[in-house]
Design an enzyme around this catalytic site. Structure first.
Site, PDB file in Angstrom:
ATOM      1  N   SER A  38       0.844  -1.186   0.000  1.00 59.35           N
ATOM      2  CA  SER A  38       0.000   0.000   0.000  1.00 59.35           C
ATOM      3  C   SER A  38       0.881   1.238   0.000  1.00 59.35           C
ATOM      4  O   SER A  38       1.913   1.272   0.674  1.00 59.35           O
ATOM      5  CB  SER A  38      -0.909   0.011   1.235  1.00 59.35           C
ATOM      6  OG  SER A  38      -1.623   1.223   1.324  1.00 59.35           O
TER       7      SER A  38
ATOM      8  N   MET B 225       7.595   7.002   0.723  1.00 60.85           N
ATOM      9  CA  MET B 225       6.358   7.482   0.113  1.00 60.85           C
ATOM     10  C   MET B 225       6.694   8.584  -0.879  1.00 60.85           C
ATOM     11  O   MET B 225       7.053   9.693  -0.495  1.00 60.85           O
ATOM     12  CB  MET B 225       5.384   7.998   1.183  1.00 60.85           C
ATOM     13  CG  MET B 225       4.003   8.327   0.646  1.00 60.85           C
ATOM     14  SD  MET B 225       2.863   8.775   1.981  1.00 60.85           S
ATOM     15  CE  MET B 225       1.366   9.069   1.039  1.00 60.85           C
TER      16      MET B 225
ATOM     17  N   CYS C 145       7.776   7.276  -9.172  1.00 63.68           N
ATOM     18  CA  CYS C 145       6.660   7.641  -8.298  1.00 63.68           C
ATOM     19  C   CYS C 145       6.434   9.153  -8.318  1.00 63.68           C
ATOM     20  O   CYS C 145       7.386   9.933  -8.205  1.00 63.68           O
ATOM     21  CB  CYS C 145       6.945   7.170  -6.868  1.00 63.68           C
ATOM     22  SG  CYS C 145       5.517   7.299  -5.780  1.00 63.68           S
TER      23      CYS C 145
ATOM     24  N   GLY D 160      14.062   5.660  -3.753  1.00 60.14           N
ATOM     25  CA  GLY D 160      15.088   6.696  -3.763  1.00 60.14           C
ATOM     26  C   GLY D 160      16.501   6.188  -3.912  1.00 60.14           C
ATOM     27  O   GLY D 160      17.456   6.962  -3.830  1.00 60.14           O
TER      28      GLY D 160
ATOM     29  N   TYR E 249      10.051  -0.213 -17.563  1.00 60.49           N
ATOM     30  CA  TYR E 249       9.953  -0.109 -16.104  1.00 60.49           C
ATOM     31  C   TYR E 249       8.828   0.863 -15.796  1.00 60.49           C
ATOM     32  O   TYR E 249       8.770   1.959 -16.366  1.00 60.49           O
ATOM     33  CB  TYR E 249      11.277   0.395 -15.519  1.00 60.49           C
ATOM     34  CG  TYR E 249      11.258   0.625 -14.023  1.00 60.49           C
ATOM     35  CD1 TYR E 249      10.906  -0.386 -13.137  1.00 60.49           C
ATOM     36  CD2 TYR E 249      11.600   1.869 -13.480  1.00 60.49           C
ATOM     37  CE1 TYR E 249      10.894  -0.179 -11.771  1.00 60.49           C
ATOM     38  CE2 TYR E 249      11.601   2.084 -12.113  1.00 60.49           C
ATOM     39  CZ  TYR E 249      11.245   1.061 -11.264  1.00 60.49           C
ATOM     40  OH  TYR E 249      11.236   1.268  -9.900  1.00 60.49           O
ATOM     41  N   ARG E 250       7.920   0.467 -14.917  1.00 63.71           N
ATOM     42  CA  ARG E 250       6.794   1.333 -14.611  1.00 63.71           C
ATOM     43  C   ARG E 250       6.441   1.283 -13.141  1.00 63.71           C
ATOM     44  O   ARG E 250       6.650   0.278 -12.466  1.00 63.71           O
ATOM     45  CB  ARG E 250       5.573   0.938 -15.443  1.00 63.71           C
ATOM     46  CG  ARG E 250       4.990  -0.422 -15.104  1.00 63.71           C
ATOM     47  CD  ARG E 250       3.885  -0.801 -16.064  1.00 63.71           C
ATOM     48  NE  ARG E 250       3.304  -2.105 -15.755  1.00 63.71           N
ATOM     49  CZ  ARG E 250       2.522  -2.777 -16.571  1.00 63.71           C
ATOM     50  NH1 ARG E 250       2.235  -2.273 -17.755  1.00 63.71           N
ATOM     51  NH2 ARG E 250       2.016  -3.956 -16.216  1.00 63.71           N
ATOM     52  N   GLY E 251       5.895   2.385 -12.665  1.00 56.18           N
ATOM     53  CA  GLY E 251       5.413   2.432 -11.295  1.00 56.18           C
ATOM     54  C   GLY E 251       4.094   1.703 -11.175  1.00 56.18           C
ATOM     55  O   GLY E 251       3.296   1.674 -12.114  1.00 56.18           O
ATOM     56  N   MET E 252       3.864   1.110  -9.999  1.00 53.71           N
ATOM     57  CA  MET E 252       2.608   0.384  -9.799  1.00 53.71           C
ATOM     58  C   MET E 252       1.431   1.345  -9.664  1.00 53.71           C
ATOM     59  O   MET E 252       0.274   0.925  -9.687  1.00 53.71           O
ATOM     60  CB  MET E 252       2.711  -0.520  -8.570  1.00 53.71           C
ATOM     61  CG  MET E 252       3.795  -1.598  -8.692  1.00 53.71           C
ATOM     62  SD  MET E 252       3.681  -2.558 -10.208  1.00 53.71           S
ATOM     63  CE  MET E 252       2.219  -3.526  -9.861  1.00 53.71           C
TER      64      MET E 252
ATOM     65  N   ARG F 190      -3.763  -0.853  -4.426  1.00 54.21           N
ATOM     66  CA  ARG F 190      -2.600  -0.344  -3.697  1.00 54.21           C
ATOM     67  C   ARG F 190      -2.738   1.148  -3.427  1.00 54.21           C
ATOM     68  O   ARG F 190      -2.258   1.660  -2.427  1.00 54.21           O
ATOM     69  CB  ARG F 190      -1.324  -0.619  -4.500  1.00 54.21           C
ATOM     70  CG  ARG F 190      -0.053  -0.228  -3.785  1.00 54.21           C
ATOM     71  CD  ARG F 190       1.182  -0.509  -4.637  1.00 54.21           C
ATOM     72  NE  ARG F 190       2.391  -0.504  -3.831  1.00 54.21           N
ATOM     73  CZ  ARG F 190       3.099   0.573  -3.554  1.00 54.21           C
ATOM     74  NH1 ARG F 190       2.705   1.758  -4.005  1.00 54.21           N
ATOM     75  NH2 ARG F 190       4.193   0.486  -2.807  1.00 54.21           N
TER      76      ARG F 190
ATOM     77  N   GLY G 240      30.602  14.638  -7.722  1.00 57.84           N
ATOM     78  CA  GLY G 240      30.359  13.842  -8.919  1.00 57.84           C
ATOM     79  C   GLY G 240      31.482  14.034  -9.921  1.00 57.84           C
ATOM     80  O   GLY G 240      32.497  14.681  -9.646  1.00 57.84           O
TER      81      GLY G 240
END
Length: 514
Positions: free
Chosen positions: A275, A325, A331, A366, A411-414, A429, A502
């Protein structure tokens, strides 16, 4: 750090850096790029660093790495590879309960000690049945008993060598005609230890070793391939039966109880309640239900980013917490819903609270590089969950494709509309199953090919070990102890400091990590 001074000229050391408490109690929300860990004293080599970490109250991993339950990251192939390299994979639930349970079953059957429920056939079965079993289970070293069931008289075994060169018109032949007969088999008696059985298997040079009782009835079998896996993967995460550990994601709805039943039958070790905002009455009720009906299954609650959220789930009985989150690369929860928390702050705050109750924390989201993993672990997380970092590996679901000459995987977010359209679980979710208008909390994209998990994860492990060495800690447990005692020091980074840290001032360069 002063304890490790070896020069005798001066004893004065100025106070330097910030403790974690000072760093995170300033009111700012920090990400992993906003700070660095100050180095300590080295008196050991990097390969001596112990990365053993608690996933849950009862499950410990030899490496603190976990794959995310996303449909472009973790199915059986990824879960097997993660477990073999010392971590664990969580099978996504953006699919039917039957498909998910079967993926768990594949992981649990991949490596075993004594196999007590192997595929068994009878002499009256046919060659085509062996090929069907091979297609379904991936192997064809099958014991033959007089009834075709475990516990009955062993009469032979069928192996690939028995059927390799049979023509298609011979696939109707009875197994009794072509199997290796009982008198030609090497067997071991019931009651033998796994170590003793493995020694017999090594000496026999056979692929399978049937275990029989005093009546010559089949009670178990062990496989030579498992011996080789033990040798090749010493860090592998296993349960008490010597099977690979496997996790799975479920939701918090009534129909997820049926999914849970199938996962339990498949042998799942741990479930994560998937969730985006875990502090809900639905999740609390599901935690209590699972702990009552399946007390042997470990339960991970989440996602949470505050101590207040964590409290309710800890009180409900969770065995671990998943923290994050809106911090994942795909996301957009923070952008769309204005809720969430910068990941470094979330990990520190929840870990600092949860440790008082012995509840491990999984840092989820992250993570862009191995340095971020080290920082998450130094802030109190026991393990780190990765999505984009593992996407586009060979073991991740999906097919490769090329764009501008670069090999990519999807690649994908749920929380993306793409994932929500595939299956209701993604909508659940994000509490969107009843919405007429869907609000996307994720995006779809592509990630560049990273090669195999079996090369990438060892690179991550080595990076974490070298980070601990620079800190001056021989284990992750020591890193966290140093952080909570104030011995481990941090320093905030300005935007200019991040640029300096960097690659810079080069006309061109090639960045090869491993």
């Amino acid at each position: 750090m002063a304890d490790y001074l070896i020069s005798g000229g001066t004893s004065y050391v100025p106070d330097d850096g910030l403790t974690a408490q000072q760093l995170f109690n300033c009111g700012d929300g920090l990400t992993y790029n906003d700070f660095l860990i100050l180095p300590g004293y080295i008196d050991f080599t990097a390969d001596q660093v112990d990365l053993t970490s608690a996933l849950t109250k009862k499950i410990t991993l030899k490496t603190p790495l976990v794959s995310s339950p996303m449909d472009t990251v973790t199915e059986a192939g990824m879960a097997i590879a993660m477990a073999l390299t010392g971590g664990i994979g969580f099978i996504h639930h953006n699919c039917t309960p039957e498909f998910q349970a079967n993926e768990v079953r594949k992981v649990k059957k991949y490596e075993q000690g004594f196999i007590t429920d192997p595929v068994v056939l009878s002499p009256r079965d046919r060659v085509r049945d062996v090929f069907e079993a091979k297609a379904r289970h991936g192997f064809c070293g099958i014991p033959i008993t007089d009834t075709g069931r475990m516990g009955s008289h062993l009469v032979g075994i069928i192996s690939s060598r028995d059927i390799d060169f049979l023509k298609e018109e011979e696939h109707d032949r009875l197994l009794g005609e072509i199997m290796t007969k009982r008198e030609d088999l090497v067997v071991a008696p019931a009651g033998i230890t796994l170590k003793e059985a493995n020694e017999i298997l090594q000496r026999s040079k056979k692929g399978k070793l049937p275990i029989v009782n005093e009546n010559d009835e089949l009670v178990a079998i062990i496989a030579r391939t498992d011996l080789k896996k033990n040798r090749d993967y010493p860090l592998a995460s296993k349960d008490a039966k010597k099977q690979l550990l496997c996790g799975a994601a479920i939701g918090t709805h009534e129909d997820d109880k049926y999914r849970l039943d199938l996962l339990s039958q498949a042998g799942v070790d741990v479930v994560v309640l998937d969730s985006s905002q875990g502090n809900s009455i639905f999740q609390i009720n599901m935690i209590k239900y699972i702990k009552e009906k399946y007390p042997s299954i470990q339960v991970i609650g989440g996602n949470v980013v505050t101590a207040a959220q964590a409290k309710n789930l800890i009180d409900a009985g969770v065995d671990a917490l998943r923290v994050g989150m809106g911090s994942g690369s795909i996301c957009i929860t923070q952008e769309v819903l204005a809720c969430g928390r910068p990941q470094a702050t979330a990990v520190y705050k929840v870990s600092e609270y949860a440790r008082r109750f012995g509840v491990p924390v999984i840092a989820d989201g992250g993570i862009q590089n191995v340095g971020h993993i080290a920082k998450a672990l130094a802030l109190g997380a026991s393990t780190v969950m990765m999505g984009s970092l593992l996407a586009a590996t060979t073991e991740a679901p999906g097919e490769y494709f090329f764009s501008d000459g670069i090999r990519l995987k999807k690649y994908r977010g749920m929380g993306s509309l793409d994932a929500m359209d595939k299956h209701l679980s993604s909508q659940n979710r994000y509490f969107s199953e009843a919405d007429k208008i869907k609000v996307a909390q994720g995006v779809s994209g592509a990630v560049q090919d990273k090669g195999s998990i079996h090369k990438f994860v060892p690179y991550l492990i080595a990076g974490i070990q070298h980070s601990c060495q620079d800190i001056g800690a021989k284990s992750l447990t020591q890193v966290r102890a140093m952080m909570y005692s104030g011995e481990l020091k941090f320093e905030k980074r300005t935007s200019s400091a991040q640029v300096e840290g960097g690659v810079h001032s080069l006309h061109s360069y090639e960045k090869r990590l491993f």
